[in-house]
Motif scaffolding. Structure first.
Motif, mmCIF file in Angstrom:
data_model
loop_
_atom_site.group_PDB
_atom_site.id
_atom_site.type_symbol
_atom_site.label_atom_id
_atom_site.label_comp_id
_atom_site.label_asym_id
_atom_site.label_seq_id
_atom_site.Cartn_x
_atom_site.Cartn_y
_atom_site.Cartn_z
ATOM 1 N N SER A 143 -3.609 3.360 -0.675
ATOM 2 C CA SER A 143 -3.686 3.481 -2.139
ATOM 3 C C SER A 143 -4.000 4.905 -2.583
ATOM 4 N N GLU A 146 -1.636 7.169 -8.243
ATOM 5 C CA GLU A 146 -0.466 6.548 -8.886
ATOM 6 C C GLU A 146 -0.320 5.076 -8.515
ATOM 7 N N HIS A 147 -0.709 4.755 -7.292
ATOM 8 C CA HIS A 147 -0.565 3.369 -6.830
ATOM 9 C C HIS A 147 -1.891 2.843 -6.293
ATOM 10 N N LYS A 149 -2.991 -0.113 -6.521
ATOM 11 C CA LYS A 149 -2.756 -1.431 -5.922
ATOM 12 C C LYS A 149 -1.490 -1.329 -5.086
ATOM 13 N N VAL A 150 -1.634 -1.397 -3.783
ATOM 14 C CA VAL A 150 -0.450 -1.319 -2.925
ATOM 15 C C VAL A 150 -0.168 -2.723 -2.406
ATOM 16 N N ASN A 153 -0.897 -3.128 1.686
ATOM 17 C CA ASN A 153 -1.824 -2.043 2.029
ATOM 18 C C ASN A 153 -2.403 -2.229 3.434
#
Ligand SMILES: [Zn+2]
Length: 404
Positions: A143, A146-147, A149-150, A153
């Protein structure tokens, strides 16, 4: 010793329901306090969740995906089979601003300064956040800003497991909310785990207690191992981070803003803690060096502290976020054997001023352990020829590199 059940029995037998109710109320209150504390230690999980239901789902997601040794999301494209020892030291609250290695005006790195020809010191690395958990869940997983929540992950610990390393997590930080907080969840994926300190930051905790445990891990039989060391570092209360023999600095440092008796004391205590951190780091590097194997040591801090450097404030907090809190040390040491088999490292000298954000650490990590996973992005590895500088966004959409 009187057992708990005996106390309850006693309270009933004595027909003292009021006292019994009082005990129960106190128990409930303290449970509530612990729960609240555990929640307050959360970050991304809580921040991203708008309701308890959502929080619970997010927490389950983290626990399910990041706490296990194996993670299906990891697809290894290629990996080395060579014997190797890697040590990743995660520091705590140590700012570049108070390190002699980075031109601080006090001798806070007497040992590492003497060894500095032996390692690579990166001088423009920042942390993605100034709070431990928010910073580490980015630095240690996929993570990033920008992201956050992956979908699929995974952590550096799981990546090391997938690449057939024996993994150790040796921590001097209290595992707050044992199954709750993100670093603890990430640590859970290691094959061997040790939490040496069970007390909170308010107690004396000294990082040299980690040294014999790191040594034991180095002596285990496995050919390929990765040792993650989580320091208590220079976290407040500073005076409780070093033994008496490291009480070194006195007087007022001319660089301190807002000179008062209080700031004088805090700066001296912080600098003593940084000097002690110098000792601990150098001891670990020396131990790995003595092993004389294909090995490396990487160190960075989760974030820094502002100790009257830019404001009338000591510590780290989002509301007070300042450059000393974002500017972290980053150093990498490699053994001769490692250098011989990894020619790419020869070019590191020209990489030392790369603008880097540790939220991309997972790419640098996989690069130095010679593992390529599906989704690996060479432009995000500090150690890669194809590295590309990118915007370093912190806080609420603030570009660190244009921040005054
Ligand atoms: Zn921290």
């Amino acid at each position: 010793m009187v057992k708990k059940s005996e106390i309850f029995q006693f309270l009933y037998l004595k027909k003292e329901p009021v006292l019994f109710k009082l005990v129960i109320t106190l128990l409930i209150l303290s449970c509530g306090f612990m729960l609240k504390r555990s929640f307050s230690e959360q970050s991304i999980i809580l921040t991203l969740s708008h309701s308890i239901q959502e929080y619970s789902t997010a927490k389950d997601y983290y626990k399910e995906h990041l706490a296990k040794q194996e993670n299906d999301a990891i697809k290894i494209v290629s990996k080395s089979e060579e014997p190797q020892i890697g040590v990743v030291i995660i520091g705590e609250s140590t700012s570049r601003w108070h390190m002699q290695l980075y031109n601080y005006n006090r001798e806070t790195n007497p040992i590492l300064s003497k060894m500095k020809e032996e390692f690579y010191l990166f001088d423009d690395v920042i942390a993605p956040d100034v709070m431990t958990i928010r910073s580490l869940e980015k630095a240690l997983t996929l993570s990033n800003y920008e992201h956050p929540k992956v979908d699929k992950n995974f952590s550096i610990v799981q990546l090391a497991n997938a690449a057939d390393f024996d993994t150790f997590w040796i921590s001097n930080q209290q595992p707050v909310g044992f199954t709750e907080s993100t670093p603890t969840i990430i640590a859970t994926a290691a094959k061997h785990k040790q939490f040496l300190a069970t007390d909170s930051y308010f107690y004396n905790i000294h990082d040299e207690s980690l040294i014999p445990e790191v040594k034991k891990a180095l002596k285990t039989k496995s050919n390929r191992k990765l040792i993650f060391v989580h320091l208590i570092g220079t976290h407040r209360i500073y005076a409780k981070r070093y033994p008496k023999r490291f009480n070194y600095f006195e007087g007022v440092n001319e660089r301190t803003q807002y000179k008062t008796e209080y700031s004088k004391a805090k700066v001296n205590e912080y600098d003593n803690a940084v000097r002690y951190n110098d000792f601990v780091l150098s001891e670990i590097i020396k131990m790995v060096k003595t092993e004389n194997k294909n090995s490396f040591v990487v160190y960075f801090s989760d974030h820094g502290d502002d100790v009257f450097d830019t404001q009338d404030f000591v510590g780290h907090h989002n509301n007070k976020g300042s450059k000393p809190m974002y500017d972290v040390p980053f150093l990498a040491w490699f053994s001769n054997d490692y250098l011989k088999s990894n020619k790419k490292i020869d070019t590191l000298d020209s990489y030392k001023s790369r603008k880097y954000n540790t939220e991309d650490f997972i790419y640098s990590f996989s690069d130095i352990i010679n593992v390529e996973f599906e989704g690996f992005d060479a432009t995000r590895s500090l150690f890669n020829l194809n590295f590309e500088e990118r915007k370093r966004i912190i806080k609420n959409n603030l570009d660190y590199d244009t921040w005054e």
